[in-house]
Enzyme design. Structure first.
Site, PDB file in Angstrom:
ATOM      1  NE  ARG A 166      -2.790   1.126   3.536  1.00 46.11           N
ATOM      2  CZ  ARG A 166      -3.744   1.271   4.464  1.00 46.11           C
ATOM      3  NH1 ARG A 166      -5.010   1.466   4.091  1.00 46.11           N
ATOM      4  NH2 ARG A 166      -3.448   1.195   5.743  1.00 46.11           N
ATOM      5  CG  ASP A 448      -3.872   2.530  10.971  1.00 49.12           C
ATOM      6  OD1 ASP A 448      -4.839   3.237  11.319  1.00 49.12           O
ATOM      7  OD2 ASP A 448      -3.957   1.673  10.073  1.00 49.12           O
TER       8      ASP A 448
END
Length: 532
Positions: A166, A448
């Site tokens: 990603r 996150d």
């Protein structure tokens, strides 16, 4: 599509580190420069269009399925490319930053896919970015084995997860690389360096260059990625269609263009994923000025909420009618040493994954290797020996724009605990991020940047609608900063406070906390390099 070559080489504006020369080769930098020269201006135009769209929606324009692309949605004949090698069965995917220990554990975890995350789970220091590329290269070359100073050995096994990468989103720059006097788009740095070094290696190993695409807001941004893939394959002599990419549907505007996004990427598509916290973050950013979008505590906004059920049902229906995988959301629980807390966490994950499997998802995400067996069992019970359930086309689903926007059905004020939790999580995550750590265990969850984003924009929304007062927030802020300082005496409390006040307490809501915080705190370039 233009294939303009850069007029000058890409310049590295950071001090060299150990093994950086293996990644930052002249040929690799030239490849990244060609991508940036070809697509940099178009990316800037799309970012301006994001801002224009935000203003339109904030001033009353309705959000609906686009009329201009109705023919794409109505055409039942088109399909995405068939699953690529290594992506046929995706019942469990594990995510995490591309760090050595994390990578070994993820690749050995028993998950079918590991998403190496340069975006929300990585604080984008230059060492983290280049170091992450080295981890991926070492993993593919099977030289990732290492021993900690304490003597614990980490070794790659025989049955490894398929790697997907990603890259960072379109809105971010990489200021340690410069082309024609401008920073290089961070997304093209992460994609380009990995693709240049690892695409052919992955093909030779029987897989391919596979990606997750974050933060897309419309199908034009998906088209840009598709054109990047086409040019990248052309430049390296890789057959067109080798790349596969799964798009995270984690913005409210993208939810209205799922079919169009799949259509743009169809020869390179590997499906869609339901990104939970970022989706709620996007919802508040887009409609936070409206009282009918006032969300309660994060803990009360579960995936059974009607507007979130509409979103996930539509995602499964969209994917399966086009032959694409539908991947469920994150289970962020971290297994506990306390037996009762551990069992409670596993029970929560089990229910969540059972619901996703029964709803038609083909797989789902976990953040910790200890959750892989629970997720796998939930999908095994539904899938059996089948690799997916694409045959469940969910023709029963009929989702309207009103369904996707029906937040008022759970709208409500926050609790004192909810306010404190959001402030505490924001501060602790900001502290870790400023120190270069992008994935942090907080309160039994692996958090996150998406968690920090939803936490800080909820505080902003509650203040805007005066369901909490500024004095109370500042009092809790002082208390939580004191607690953070007592727990971590090295914490940069002034920087953490300033970042929270700027991104949660300002009159105008910053779209992301990361761009300005990155420039202020994580960029390390030298005067000599800038003058060169």
């Amino acid at each position: 599509m233009t294939t303009t070559a850069p007029t000058r080489p890409v310049r590295v504006l950071a001090a060299p580190r150990d093994r950086h020369e293996e990644i930052l080769t002249p040929a690799a930098l030239d490849f990244v420069g060609r991508l940036a020269a070809a697509f940099g201006e178009r990316r800037q135009w799309l970012l301006k269009e994001r801002r224009r769209q935000a203003v339109r929606l904030a001033t009353g324009s309705p959000l609906d399925f686009p009329v201009a692309t109705a023919s794409v949605r109505a055409d039942r004949t088109w399909r995405v490319a068939p699953p690529a090698p290594g992506l046929t069965d995706r019942r469990v995917e594990i995510t995490g930053p591309p760090e050595r220990r994390t990578a070994v554990n993820a690749l050995n975890s028993g998950a079918r896919v590991w998403m190496a995350d340069f975006e929300d789970a990585t604080a984008p220091t230059w060492d983290n970015i280049v170091g992450g590329q080295l981890v991926l290269l070492d993993a593919i070359e099977r030289r990732l084995d290492f021993t900690t100073p304490e003597g614990k050995e980490y070794r790659l096994g025989d049955d490894l997860a398929t790697i997907m990468v990603r890259p960072r989103g379109w809105h971010l720059d990489e200021e340690h690389l410069e082309l024609d006097g401008r920073p290089v788009p961070a997304s093209l740095v992460d994609f380009g360096l990995y693709f240049f070094h690892c695409a052919q290696r992955q093909i030779d190993a029987g897989h391919g260059p596979y990606f997750y695409l974050p933060k897309l807001e419309n199908h034009y941004e998906a088209r840009l990625w598709n054109d990047v893939f086409v040019l990248a394959q052309e430049l390296l002599g890789i057959p067109r269609g080798t790349v596969r990419a799964t798009v995270l549907i984690e913005t409210i505007t993208a939810a209205f263009q799922m079919e169009e996004i799949l259509h743009e990427l169809r020869e390179h598509s590997a499906g869609l994923n339901a990104g939970r916290w970022d989706y709620l973050f996007s919802l508040i950013k887009t409609f936070g000025h409206r009282t009918d979008f006032l969300l309660p505590d994060r803990a009360k906004v579960t995936m059974t909420a009607p507007f979130l059920r509409a979103y996930t049902d539509l995602l499964v229906r969209t994917c399966h009618r086009r032959g694409a995988h539908a991947i469920g959301g994150m289970a962020a629980q971290v297994p506990s040493r306390d037996p009762s807390a551990h069992e409670a966490a596993l029970a929560t994950v089990r229910l969540d994954k059972e619901r996703e499997a029964e709803d038609g998802f083909d797989g789902s995400w976990v953040a910790h290797p200890g959750l892989v067996p629970v997720c796998r069992a939930a999908f095994d019970d539904v899938l059996g020996d089948r690799p997916e359930q694409l045959g469940r086309t969910r023709d029963d689903v009929e989702t309207t724009a009103a369904d996707l926007l029906s937040v008022r059905r759970i709208s409500g004020p926050p609790t004192e605990e909810g306010v404190r939790t959001n402030i505490a999580v924001s501060l602790r995550y900001f502290d870790a991020w400023l120190r270069g750590q992008g994935a942090v265990a907080l309160g039994g969850l692996m958090e996150d940047a998406a968690t920090a984003e939803i936490a800080r924009v909820q505080i902003w929304q509650w203040l805007r609608h005066r369901v909490i007062d500024r004095e109370s927030v500042l009092l809790v802020l002082d208390e939580e900063l004191a607690g953070l300082g007592a727990e971590y005496p090295w914490a940069a409390l002034d920087e953490v406070r300033e970042l929270f006040e700027r991104t949660a307490l300002a009159a105008e809501l910053p779209q992301f906390f990361t761009p300005e915080a990155y420039t202020r705190h994580l960029v390390r370039t030298t005067a000599t390099e800038r003058r060169a």
